[in-house]
Design a protein around this motif. Structure first.
Motif, short mmCIF file in Angstrom:
data_model
loop_
_atom_site.label_atom_id
_atom_site.label_comp_id
_atom_site.label_asym_id
_atom_site.label_seq_id
_atom_site.Cartn_x
_atom_site.Cartn_y
_atom_site.Cartn_z
N SER A 85 1.21 -0.97 13.02
CA SER A 85 0.39 -1.64 12.06
C SER A 85 -0.58 -1.36 11.26
CB SER A 85 0.35 -3.61 12.19
OG SER A 85 -0.72 -3.75 13.37
N PHE A 86 -1.55 -0.71 11.79
CA PHE A 86 -2.91 -0.56 11.74
C PHE A 86 -2.61 1.23 10.58
CE2 PHE A 86 -5.95 2.53 10.93
CZ PHE A 86 -7.14 1.46 10.79
N HIS A 87 -1.30 1.84 10.99
CA HIS A 87 -0.93 3.07 10.42
C HIS A 87 -0.08 2.47 9.04
CE1 HIS A 87 -2.79 5.75 12.87
NE2 HIS A 87 -2.68 5.24 13.66
N GLU A 88 0.52 1.09 9.23
CA GLU A 88 2.13 1.28 8.74
C GLU A 88 1.00 0.36 7.18
OE1 GLU A 88 4.24 -2.17 10.63
OE2 GLU A 88 5.55 -0.11 11.00
N LYS A 89 0.16 -0.45 7.41
CA LYS A 89 -1.00 -1.33 6.14
C LYS A 89 -2.05 0.14 5.64
CE LYS A 89 -0.39 -5.79 7.90
NZ LYS A 89 0.16 -6.41 8.71
N ASN A 90 -1.47 1.26 6.33
CA ASN A 90 -2.93 1.73 6.12
C ASN A 90 -2.31 3.12 5.29
OD1 ASN A 90 -6.38 1.40 6.07
ND2 ASN A 90 -5.30 0.81 8.02
N ASP A 91 -0.84 3.12 5.04
CA ASP A 91 0.21 3.87 4.58
C ASP A 91 -0.95 4.57 3.47
OD1 ASP A 91 2.10 6.27 4.76
OD2 ASP A 91 3.45 4.80 3.32
N GLY A 92 -0.54 6.31 3.11
CA GLY A 92 -1.28 6.66 2.10
C GLY A 92 -2.35 6.61 1.68
N THR A 93 -3.74 5.58 2.59
CA THR A 93 -5.03 5.99 2.20
C THR A 93 -5.32 5.95 3.68
OG1 THR A 93 -4.93 3.33 3.32
CG2 THR A 93 -4.60 4.09 0.86
N GLU A 94 -4.77 7.13 4.46
CA GLU A 94 -5.84 7.56 6.30
C GLU A 94 -6.71 7.74 5.72
OE1 GLU A 94 -2.61 8.53 4.41
OE2 GLU A 94 -1.48 7.90 5.51
N VAL A 121 -18.35 -5.18 3.93
CA VAL A 121 -17.38 -5.93 3.40
C VAL A 121 -16.93 -5.38 2.04
CG1 VAL A 121 -14.69 -7.13 2.70
CG2 VAL A 121 -16.31 -6.80 4.78
N TYR A 122 -16.17 -4.43 1.47
CA TYR A 122 -16.24 -3.95 -0.03
C TYR A 122 -14.92 -4.11 -0.44
CZ TYR A 122 -20.38 -0.81 1.00
OH TYR A 122 -21.70 -0.54 1.81
N SER A 123 -15.37 -4.37 -1.98
CA SER A 123 -13.85 -4.65 -2.62
C SER A 123 -14.06 -3.38 -3.81
CB SER A 123 -14.22 -6.03 -3.33
OG SER A 123 -14.87 -5.59 -4.51
N ILE A 124 -12.59 -2.86 -4.10
CA ILE A 124 -12.78 -1.81 -4.90
C ILE A 124 -11.57 -2.25 -6.01
CG2 ILE A 124 -11.84 -0.36 -3.10
CD1 ILE A 124 -13.28 2.28 -4.56
N TYR A 125 -11.59 -1.50 -6.99
CA TYR A 125 -10.06 -1.31 -7.75
C TYR A 125 -9.66 -0.52 -7.24
CZ TYR A 125 -7.37 -3.05 -11.78
OH TYR A 125 -6.35 -3.26 -12.99
N HIS A 126 -8.28 -0.58 -7.52
CA HIS A 126 -7.25 0.14 -7.10
C HIS A 126 -7.14 1.26 -7.70
CE1 HIS A 126 -4.01 -0.82 -9.82
NE2 HIS A 126 -4.37 -1.76 -9.89
N GLU A 127 -6.67 1.09 -8.65
CA GLU A 127 -7.30 2.51 -9.37
C GLU A 127 -8.60 3.10 -9.52
OE1 GLU A 127 -6.18 1.27 -13.35
OE2 GLU A 127 -4.27 0.92 -12.76
N ASP A 128 -9.82 2.71 -9.16
CA ASP A 128 -10.88 3.20 -8.98
C ASP A 128 -10.65 4.07 -7.22
OD1 ASP A 128 -12.34 2.49 -11.14
OD2 ASP A 128 -12.97 0.83 -9.77
N MET A 129 -9.81 3.80 -6.51
CA MET A 129 -9.34 4.37 -5.71
C MET A 129 -9.45 6.67 -5.68
SD MET A 129 -8.34 2.22 -2.46
CE MET A 129 -8.77 3.24 -1.38
N TYR A 130 -8.63 6.46 -6.71
CA TYR A 130 -7.81 8.21 -7.00
C TYR A 130 -9.14 8.77 -7.92
CZ TYR A 130 -3.57 5.11 -6.75
OH TYR A 130 -2.70 5.04 -5.98
N GLU A 131 -10.50 7.94 -7.85
CA GLU A 131 -12.51 8.71 -8.21
C GLU A 131 -12.33 9.45 -7.61
OE1 GLU A 131 -12.88 8.90 -11.35
OE2 GLU A 131 -11.21 7.10 -12.28
N SER A 132 -11.50 9.40 -6.17
CA SER A 132 -11.72 9.96 -4.92
C SER A 132 -11.32 12.06 -5.33
CB SER A 132 -11.00 9.89 -3.88
OG SER A 132 -11.61 10.39 -2.91
N GLU A 133 -12.98 12.68 -5.17
CA GLU A 133 -12.24 14.07 -5.66
C GLU A 133 -11.42 15.07 -4.76
OE1 GLU A 133 -15.51 16.76 -6.02
OE2 GLU A 133 -16.74 14.83 -7.05
N ASP A 134 -10.86 13.58 -3.35
CA ASP A 134 -9.77 14.81 -2.63
C ASP A 134 -9.36 13.68 -1.96
OD1 ASP A 134 -7.69 15.99 -1.12
OD2 ASP A 134 -9.36 17.09 0.17
N TYR A 135 -8.01 13.08 -2.42
CA TYR A 135 -8.03 11.85 -1.96
C TYR A 135 -6.76 11.61 -0.40
CZ TYR A 135 -5.53 6.89 -2.67
OH TYR A 135 -4.68 6.27 -2.34
N ASP A 136 -7.26 12.93 0.21
CA ASP A 136 -7.05 12.33 1.96
C ASP A 136 -7.78 13.64 2.70
OD1 ASP A 136 -4.24 12.44 0.85
OD2 ASP A 136 -4.22 14.74 0.38
#
Length: 187
Positions: A85-94, A121-136
């Motif tokens: 369930s951890f891997h399923e819920k974190n799919d795409g945000t490994e 505990v942090y909150s981040i707007y979902h689009e701000d996650m794409y600010e990562s220089e390397d998403y992976d």
């Protein structure tokens, strides 16, 4: 306790003491809960509140808002079920998981993560996650969170109080309504 330790090793994430205690003590399914914010950050930004009477969001100019929080919990029936369930819920945000962030849920476009390295505990707007220089890349994920995330709660225990009590939470001062600030809480 042994299972929690095994899960922690399997995921490569060192859990904070409060999260370990939560996993050992409670089996909470994923669910919707209502949380109440007061303060300047979310209350003034959203301008809406969830009306339980009307069962929908309505415009508001009040100094408190109620929002629906999708609380994502992991299957604690076994080590294997938790990992799956951890891997399923974190799919795409490994990369975020590898950087030590556990996905807790979301509200109004904001994703909520427990930083296991800091027990914050942090909150981040979902689009701000794409600010990562390397998403992976876990390092880039951590840098992205440091630059773009908002500290929602001082620790996981405070997060549990916010989502379980329904009391208004001042997200600026990090204090629940009715609780006095201490030297440990920000002024």
């Amino acid at each position: 306790a042994k299972d929690v330790t095994e899960i922690s090793k399997e995921l490569g994430i060192k859990f904070p003491a409060s999260y370990k205690e939560f996993l050992r003590t409670y089996q909470v399914p994923s669910s919707k809960v209502y949380i109440c914010f007061c303060g300047d950050s979310y209350t003034n930004s959203f301008g809406i509140t969830f009306s339980r009477e009307e069962n929908k969001y309505i415009d508001t100019e009040e100094d408190q808002i109620v929002i629906e929080f999708e609380w994502w919990n992991y299957d604690t029936s076994s080590i294997e079920a938790f990992i799956k369930s951890f891997h399923e819920k974190n799919d795409g945000t490994e990369a975020w998981a590898k950087a030590g962030f556990i996905y807790l849920g979301e509200f109004l476009g904001y994703q909520v993560y427990l930083d296991c390295k800091e027990d914050v505990v942090y909150s981040i707007y979902h689009e701000d996650m794409y600010e990562s220089e390397d998403y992976d890349d876990p390092k880039a994920a951590r840098e992205c969170m440091e630059e773009n995330a908002h500290e929602l709660c001082d620790n996981f225990e405070q997060f549990l109080k916010v989502i379980c009590t329904g009391k208004p939470f001042d997200e600026d001062d990090h204090v629940l309504f009715g609780e006095e600030q201490t030297d440990e809480q920000p002024a």
